[in-house]
Write an enzyme that holds these catalytic residues in place. Sequence first.
Site, short mmCIF file in Angstrom:
data_model
loop_
_atom_site.label_atom_id
_atom_site.label_comp_id
_atom_site.label_asym_id
_atom_site.label_seq_id
_atom_site.Cartn_x
_atom_site.Cartn_y
_atom_site.Cartn_z
N ASN A 177 1.75 2.00 -48.69
CA ASN A 177 2.88 1.20 -48.19
C ASN A 177 2.59 -0.30 -48.29
OD1 ASN A 177 1.04 2.21 -46.06
ND2 ASN A 177 2.17 0.82 -44.74
N HIS A 178 1.32 -0.68 -48.35
CA HIS A 178 0.97 -2.11 -48.49
C HIS A 178 0.79 -2.54 -49.94
CE1 HIS A 178 0.72 -2.96 -44.24
NE2 HIS A 178 -0.02 -1.88 -44.06
N HIS A 202 -6.31 6.02 -41.31
CA HIS A 202 -7.52 5.23 -41.06
C HIS A 202 -8.51 5.86 -40.09
CE1 HIS A 202 -5.97 1.05 -42.63
NE2 HIS A 202 -5.47 2.05 -43.33
N ASP A 229 -8.91 4.11 -47.31
CA ASP A 229 -8.44 2.72 -47.29
C ASP A 229 -9.55 1.69 -47.01
OD1 ASP A 229 -6.59 4.81 -46.46
OD2 ASP A 229 -5.09 3.26 -46.08
N GLU A 289 -5.27 -0.32 -50.54
CA GLU A 289 -4.04 -0.99 -50.06
C GLU A 289 -4.26 -2.03 -48.96
OE1 GLU A 289 -1.09 0.95 -47.81
OE2 GLU A 289 -2.51 1.50 -46.25
N ASN A 290 -5.41 -1.96 -48.25
CA ASN A 290 -5.65 -2.90 -47.15
C ASN A 290 -6.81 -3.85 -47.43
OD1 ASN A 290 -5.19 0.09 -45.55
ND2 ASN A 290 -3.73 -1.57 -45.17
#
Length: 271
Positions: free
Chosen positions: A67-68, A180, A8, A39-40
């Site tokens: 999920n993001h 993470h 990520d 995603e982040n």
Amino acid sequence: MRILFLGDIVGRSGRDALTDKLPGLRAALRADLVVVNGENASHGFGLAPEMARAFFLAGTDVITLGNHAWDRKEIIPYLEVEHRVVRPINFPPGTPGRGSFVAVLDDGRKALVINVMGRLFMDALDDPFRAVQAELQKHPLGRAVQAAVVDVHAEASSEKQAMGHSFDGLASLIVGTHTHAPTADHQILAGGTAYMTDAGMCGDYDSIIGMQKGAAALRFWKKVPGEKLAPAEGEATLCGVFVETDDATGLAKQVGALRVGGRLSQLMPGF
Ligand SMILES: [Fe+2]
Ligand SMILES: [Fe+2]
């Protein structure tokens, strides 16, 4: 095939580390395929199209989400035209975007990339195991594709390990994202699939999963609406896993963890 997977990308520090270092890393590792989880990337929440374009320019082949996925709404129309960005395959039918992509290398070799989300301590979604099984069956390893990478975006180590062992021998690399923090269990499983429970984030590790530590810690101390979380801004460590596969079988021959830049102890695969 030489495959680099990076976890990520968190915020500006993660994006800067990727665009600064990936061209050199790609050359040094003689990587054929680079997959990153994005995603982040946008301030910790989602991925904007211009960021995806910058990652591709820096040498990324495929971007996975999690999920993001939809935190930056502009990504939704972008996914209709840019199939190199994939969202979890077990989002319900009718959800925008796709859950897998087949990258075709310059020399014609093909690599399937699947993004899937776990269900333990996460949103209720369709069955991730049956979704991955169906996709891997559509693209048999060593026949239809020379490599297959599965990004298992999940909270629980148990669910990720179950995914690894369930598809051992059917994918080149099964690697976790979302927690993470890099795990030290990278290995080649009994059936020949490279596996790592979490690739680790590409972000500032003087943080709580990439976010500024003060505000993030306060959320655990007090049941009040906290300060808005923002990414930590120190130098990022690029974290991931590197695999060399056999093109005839698609299975892994060597696997090594990678940690470059920032404050984590440094590690470069030696092959
Ligand atoms: Fe994440
Ligand atoms: Fe996540």
